[in-house]
Each structure stands twice: as C-alpha cells, then as structure tokens.
Scaffold this active site. Structure first.
Site, PDB file in Angstrom:
ATOM      1  N   ASP A 138      -3.871  -5.262 -35.616  1.00  0.00           N
ATOM      2  CA  ASP A 138      -4.449  -6.353 -34.897  1.00  0.00           C
ATOM      3  C   ASP A 138      -5.764  -6.880 -35.277  1.00  0.00           C
ATOM      4  OD1 ASP A 138      -4.588  -7.831 -32.435  1.00  0.00           O
ATOM      5  OD2 ASP A 138      -5.742  -6.429 -31.470  1.00  0.00           O
ATOM      6  N   CYS A 192      15.415 -10.997 -20.958  1.00  0.00           N
ATOM      7  CA  CYS A 192      14.629 -11.212 -19.779  1.00  0.00           C
ATOM      8  C   CYS A 192      15.515 -11.817 -18.734  1.00  0.00           C
ATOM      9  CB  CYS A 192      13.501 -12.326 -19.992  1.00  0.00           C
ATOM     10  SG  CYS A 192      12.174 -11.568 -20.850  1.00  0.00           S
ATOM     11  N   CYS A 195      14.827 -13.727 -14.837  1.00  0.00           N
ATOM     12  CA  CYS A 195      13.764 -13.156 -14.329  1.00  0.00           C
ATOM     13  C   CYS A 195      12.403 -14.229 -14.570  1.00  0.00           C
ATOM     14  CB  CYS A 195      13.550 -11.598 -14.739  1.00  0.00           C
ATOM     15  SG  CYS A 195      12.037 -11.085 -13.999  1.00  0.00           S
ATOM     16  N   CYS A 198       6.726 -12.138 -14.089  1.00  0.00           N
ATOM     17  CA  CYS A 198       5.650 -12.643 -15.012  1.00  0.00           C
ATOM     18  C   CYS A 198       4.827 -13.924 -14.683  1.00  0.00           C
ATOM     19  CB  CYS A 198       6.061 -12.158 -16.208  1.00  0.00           C
ATOM     20  SG  CYS A 198       6.993 -13.150 -16.996  1.00  0.00           S
ATOM     21  N   CYS A 202       0.995 -14.873 -12.325  1.00  0.00           N
ATOM     22  CA  CYS A 202      -0.268 -15.075 -13.028  1.00  0.00           C
ATOM     23  C   CYS A 202      -1.277 -15.647 -12.081  1.00  0.00           C
ATOM     24  CB  CYS A 202      -0.111 -15.914 -14.402  1.00  0.00           C
ATOM     25  SG  CYS A 202      -1.674 -16.227 -15.177  1.00  0.00           S
ATOM     26  N   CYS A 218      -5.928 -17.610 -19.256  1.00  0.00           N
ATOM     27  CA  CYS A 218      -5.388 -16.297 -19.288  1.00  0.00           C
ATOM     28  C   CYS A 218      -6.666 -15.445 -19.047  1.00  0.00           C
ATOM     29  CB  CYS A 218      -4.681 -15.753 -20.676  1.00  0.00           C
ATOM     30  SG  CYS A 218      -4.633 -14.086 -20.751  1.00  0.00           S
ATOM     31  N   CYS A 245      -6.544  -7.781 -18.191  1.00  0.00           N
ATOM     32  CA  CYS A 245      -5.878  -8.256 -16.898  1.00  0.00           C
ATOM     33  C   CYS A 245      -4.518  -7.245 -16.633  1.00  0.00           C
ATOM     34  CB  CYS A 245      -5.175  -9.562 -16.850  1.00  0.00           C
ATOM     35  SG  CYS A 245      -4.210 -10.149 -15.403  1.00  0.00           S
ATOM     36  N   CYS A 248       0.762  -9.290 -15.591  1.00  0.00           N
ATOM     37  CA  CYS A 248       2.304  -9.903 -15.982  1.00  0.00           C
ATOM     38  C   CYS A 248       3.072  -8.796 -16.596  1.00  0.00           C
ATOM     39  CB  CYS A 248       2.036 -11.063 -17.078  1.00  0.00           C
ATOM     40  SG  CYS A 248       1.288 -10.538 -18.579  1.00  0.00           S
ATOM     41  N   CYS A 252       6.655  -6.637 -14.342  1.00  0.00           N
ATOM     42  CA  CYS A 252       7.775  -6.423 -15.255  1.00  0.00           C
ATOM     43  C   CYS A 252       8.830  -5.504 -14.930  1.00  0.00           C
ATOM     44  CB  CYS A 252       7.470  -6.532 -16.888  1.00  0.00           C
ATOM     45  SG  CYS A 252       8.987  -6.680 -17.896  1.00  0.00           S
TER      46      CYS A 252
END
Length: 383
Positions: A138, A192, A195, A198, A202, A218, A245, A248, A252
């Site tokens: 990252d 997914c 669905c 998510c 938000c 975001c 946060c 989302c 799930c």
C-alpha cells in the site's frame, strides 16, 4: 529443500506464506492490470480528489513492466484484520466516535513488510540462486486489487473493495514481485450479482454507480486523505466517524459470519474501538504522537484527527463538549480552529455563541473568520 518444478515451487511458496500468517495467497504474471484504463478514466474525471500521488504514478500503476522490467510474477497475499467488536448504535454517556477497523491495531505496513521480506529470503534460500524481488504494501505505484484479482484472491466488488467468497473484504493486501516465472492462478468470477446494499448504505452518496467511487465524497477519503478543510455541506453526513468508515463493508453479505483475525498485531489497542471524543481534543502534538505511536492514525497527524473529532462532536450535538471545543478556538492550527467553530455552531447554545463571539474578535486567519461568522449566523462556509 530441493524443488523439482515451477509448480512445486509455487506450492511451496504458498505454504510458506501461510506459515507466515497470510490467509490468502495467489500468483499472477506481471501484466497490465485488467482495470488500468478504468483507473485512468477515474483519475481523468477527478474522482481521485487531492490524491496527487495517484496522478504522479499513473503510468507506473497501469504498466508495471516499465519500471520493473525484471519482474515475471507477482505473489499477492492477504491478511485478515477483522475483530468482532460492534459499532455502537447509540450514544450513551460520553460521546464516542468510530475508527475504521483496520486502524484499531498496529500499523499493517510494518507487519506486512517484515513478513514479505522473510518470504523473499525463504524463496532465495530455497531456489539456491539469485532471485530479484520487491515487496509493496500500500505504498508503491501498484494497483493492488487488480493483481490480487488476477491471482484469484477475490473479485472487485461494487463498493470497489476486493471481496473473497470465504473471507469477505476485511483484509490487507501486499505484493511480492519476483524475477521467477511461476504458474499463475485463475481469477474467480464476480459474485456481487444484483446486490447493491453497499451502494445504498453510503451516507454521503459517494458511489456514482457500481464499481465507481467518487473519493471526494467518501468518508474514508475525507477523514484520512484530505489534508485541508472538509466541505461544509458534507460534514453533517460524516456522523461520528473520525478515521475511516466501514459502512459499505458492514452491509456486505460476504462479511457475515467471517472468522476473526488471529493476528495479535491487529487486535484493538486500548481506546481505539469507539473512542471517547472529548479527551482527544486535549492532546498536544507530543501527546498525540505518544498515544498513536505505531498506529495508522498517525497518518492524519494531530491536526487532521482533531478536525475530524470536532466534526463528529458537532454532529453528535453534545453539550458537554462545548468547553473543550471552545478551547480549540485558540488552537495553533487554523484547520482545527475552523472546524471547532463549525461544531460549536451546530450546538446552538448561549455558551457556544459566547465562545464564538470572543474568538471572532481575536481571529486573524481569514478562512477561520469565515467559519466563525458562518457558525454564528447558522450558515455554511462556501468551500
């Protein structure tokens, strides 16, 4: 150890990675990530906000072979950080905030880097010859989710996070680029379906569509990446979030009944799950560095965290926070003073107004003066 074939070496690498604590391991070739053009379009449309490092490294992220010409394979690894501590659904007693689960424990960069270095050392000893390798966690110009998807670790969901069918999405990613030609794993299909929980969950409407996130709205971006003032019109939507946060992810279906992390480094540090907010306002720079030593929260620095705490307290409307917020009107950081003013304006009490009046008379920073004036009149600063 004598490895007879690339297939045997690949299996051995995966076993060693598991031994080092990585729950998910997959291998892909060093090719342009499948969504590199979508990434370019995302940047072009401005959805990356002020993350200038993304723009600076766009070509490197899209075309890794241009800066790692020796690399032939990528070992993608993932480590679960989920711990089963719930989000508090009501505020009882002292006002509390929310920190994203990934930041409750130690900084994952340190954990991953040491273990990926150990994996590279093991590979070199096993192969018995020079192997070029480079680990990224990252921090490098790597489209991590793209490589992890190619390696079969998961698929990129509608919330733009990588999702594993068995392990959900609460995991960190890392990559080890190698000069070895290794058999690649197969990607798994997107599961997914229809669905869209998510997208609907938000609170800031940050998703402009499935698989498309406007970072500028975001909460994670606003509380971590954004270095300046949080847009006033979005502040009320942030709620009590002070670093990241998770909403989302929480909705799930693939994150239901997942196993908790067994990694000691990712267990919650004292005070980081649903922290009391008012004590955070009293931290000076030295206390902040001491309290958050080894924590991902250091990334936002004191000024960013106190900015976020002020917004959270303004949204909670806690009268007991007024004295602490009033003291922040004399903070050395204009960013902190401005957001404290906004929070006081949200409380609307006589005590808050008196503090704002006094601060306006002595304030010299033009942006903070606007914040204070708007807080007194009940309007919103135009930025």
């Amino acid at each position: 150890m004598v490895v007879q074939s690339p297939e045997q070496l690949t299996q051995a690498i995966k076993e060693e990675a598991h031994r080092l604590g990585f729950e998910l391991v997959g291998i892909s070739s060093v090719s342009d990530p499948p969504h590199e053009q979508s990434f370019a379009d995302w940047l072009q449309e401005g959805y990356g906000g002020e993350m200038a490092y993304m723009t600076r490294t766009e070509q490197a992220r899209r075309h890794p072979s241009t800066w790692l010409p020796w690399a032939r394979s990528v070992v993608s690894v993932a480590m679960n950080y989920y711990t089963p501590f719930p989000r508090e659904t009501h505020q009882a007693g002292a006002p509390k905030g929310w920190i994203s689960r990934y930041a409750w424990g130690e900084d994952y960069h340190t954990v991953f880097e040491s273990r990926l270095d150990a994996l590279l050392g093991w590979i070199r000893n096993t192969v018995g010859e020079e192997v070029q390798g480079k680990a990224y966690v990252d921090a490098g110009p790597v489209l991590e989710k793209g490589f992890a998807g190619l390696a079969g670790i998961g698929w990129i969901g509608k919330n733009t996070l990588l999702i594993s069918p068995k392990h959900g999405s609460y995991f960190f990613l890392g990559e080890l680029f190698l000069s070895l030609e290794l058999p690649a794993d197969q990607p798994i299909r997107n599961r997914c379906g229809s669905c869209d929980l998510c997208l609907k969950a938000c609170p800031t409407d940050a998703f402009v569509g499935p698989y498309r996130l406007d970072a500028r709205r975001c909460i994670s971006y606003l509380t971590i990446e954004l270095k300046g003032s949080i847009p006033a019109q979005i502040r009320p939507l942030i709620g009590s979030h002070i670093f990241g946060c998770d909403i989302c992810q929480e909705v799930c279906p693939y994150n239901v009944n997942i196993e908790a992390s067994k990694e000691p480094a990712f267990q919650p540090r004292e005070g980081l799950h649903a922290p009391e907010l008012i004590p955070l306002l009293a931290l000076n720079d030295e206390q902040f560095r001491s309290w958050f030593k080894g924590s991902p929260l250091k990334r936002s620095k004191r000024r960013g965290v106190l900015r976020n705490v002020a917004v959270a307290l303004g949204n909670l409307g806690s009268a007991e926070s007024i004295p602490a917020l009033a003291r922040l009107l004399s903070d050395p950081e204009p960013l902190v003073r401005g957001h404290a003013a906004w929070a006081l304006g949200r409380t609307g009490t006589t005590e808050a107004r008196a503090a704002l009046d006094e601060a306006l008379a002595r304030e010299t920073d033009p942006d903070v003066k606007v914040e204070i004036a708007q807080a007194l009149t009940g309007g919103a600063p135009s930025h």
